[in-house]
Design a protein around this motif. Sequence first.
Motif, short mmCIF file in Angstrom:
data_model
loop_
_atom_site.label_atom_id
_atom_site.label_comp_id
_atom_site.label_asym_id
_atom_site.label_seq_id
_atom_site.Cartn_x
_atom_site.Cartn_y
_atom_site.Cartn_z
N VAL A 152 -14.19 -0.16 -4.52
CA VAL A 152 -13.94 1.03 -3.69
C VAL A 152 -12.68 1.70 -4.23
O VAL A 152 -11.61 1.06 -4.32
N ALA A 153 -12.80 2.96 -4.61
CA ALA A 153 -11.66 3.74 -5.11
C ALA A 153 -11.35 4.84 -4.10
O ALA A 153 -12.26 5.47 -3.55
N ARG A 154 -10.07 5.05 -3.87
CA ARG A 154 -9.61 6.11 -2.97
C ARG A 154 -8.57 6.97 -3.70
O ARG A 154 -7.68 6.43 -4.35
N ASN B 198 -1.94 8.81 -3.90
CA ASN B 198 -2.09 8.03 -5.13
C ASN B 198 -3.55 7.59 -5.24
O ASN B 198 -4.33 7.74 -4.31
N ARG B 199 -3.90 7.01 -6.40
CA ARG B 199 -5.23 6.42 -6.56
C ARG B 199 -5.12 4.92 -6.32
O ARG B 199 -4.21 4.26 -6.82
N TRP B 200 -6.07 4.39 -5.55
CA TRP B 200 -6.05 2.96 -5.22
C TRP B 200 -7.46 2.42 -5.37
O TRP B 200 -8.41 2.96 -4.80
N VAL B 201 -7.62 1.35 -6.17
CA VAL B 201 -8.92 0.73 -6.42
C VAL B 201 -8.88 -0.71 -5.94
O VAL B 201 -7.93 -1.45 -6.25
N ASN C 29 -6.61 -5.51 -6.66
CA ASN C 29 -6.43 -4.10 -6.34
C ASN C 29 -5.46 -3.52 -7.34
O ASN C 29 -4.53 -4.18 -7.79
N TRP C 30 -5.68 -2.24 -7.69
CA TRP C 30 -4.94 -1.62 -8.77
C TRP C 30 -4.57 -0.19 -8.40
O TRP C 30 -5.30 0.50 -7.68
N PRO D 185 -14.86 -8.19 4.12
CA PRO D 185 -13.78 -9.13 4.44
C PRO D 185 -12.76 -9.25 3.31
O PRO D 185 -13.10 -9.22 2.12
N GLY D 186 -11.52 -9.42 3.70
CA GLY D 186 -10.44 -9.49 2.71
C GLY D 186 -10.53 -10.70 1.81
O GLY D 186 -10.05 -10.65 0.66
N HIS D 187 -11.12 -11.81 2.29
CA HIS D 187 -11.14 -13.01 1.44
C HIS D 187 -12.10 -12.86 0.25
O HIS D 187 -12.07 -13.69 -0.67
N LEU D 188 -12.91 -11.81 0.26
CA LEU D 188 -13.80 -11.55 -0.88
C LEU D 188 -13.13 -10.67 -1.94
O LEU D 188 -13.72 -10.41 -2.99
N GLU D 189 -11.90 -10.24 -1.67
CA GLU D 189 -11.21 -9.34 -2.60
C GLU D 189 -10.82 -10.09 -3.87
O GLU D 189 -10.32 -11.22 -3.83
N THR D 190 -11.04 -9.43 -5.01
CA THR D 190 -10.68 -10.03 -6.30
C THR D 190 -9.48 -9.36 -6.95
O THR D 190 -8.93 -9.87 -7.93
#
Length: 226
Positions: free
Chosen positions: A77-79, A83-86, A115-116, A108-113
């Motif tokens: 998910v990119a926003r 700023n740009r946040w991926v 963020n950039w 869910p946050g525990h599936l996050e690998t």
Amino acid sequence: MEEMDPFAQAVARLSDEGLALEITSRTFRLVDPVRGDAGAAALRLLGMVQAAAPVAIATHGATQVAAAVWTPPRLFVARWGRNRWVVGYRLAGGSRPNDYVRTEGRIPGHLETGNWYESVPDDVAEAFAGVGLTLASPPFPVPAQPEPEAPPAPRRSTAGGSGGRVFSAEKAPPARPAPRKVSVPKPPPAPKPAPPPTSRVCPGCNMRRTLTQFAPGSDLCVDCRE
């Protein structure tokens, strides 16, 4: 009967929702702005077309542009805003985005690998490029951002400790006391005039007599004059 292509089914599904679409490669761009968070809207709509993976949804709202990319088992998910946040996720066990969005409203946050912000790994950029998106520029013009709120005044603790209390770095000067009114003493009341005498001592008998007991023009009482 020939089964319809999953991507064609996705086009039909979104069209049935009455959404105005622009399709670039495997990305659906929603022409009309969405309400609320653009990223949440992109995830919700991605769940409707997840069977057409690899696939992406691009949305834009009042303050943000977003894109959700599904390349099983990875989700990005990119926003774009100030700023740009991926953010990247990995869904395990054959689960798909809508399995979480439908029940929890989010991933869910525990599936996050990861963020950039500034730069992203090559495999993340390739996932976006594979559906016709580039992270170098947003899929829609980014709306004007609201002015940031002014930071609160700095606070500091007083020297010597004060039991954990903190005070403003700039304190207003103490208010000057109002000038004291000087009371002027009242002058003493004027003495009342003494009442006229009603008696006097007769030099003849040395007795005090009332004035009516003296003959006019005489110092002696009437008894001494007889």
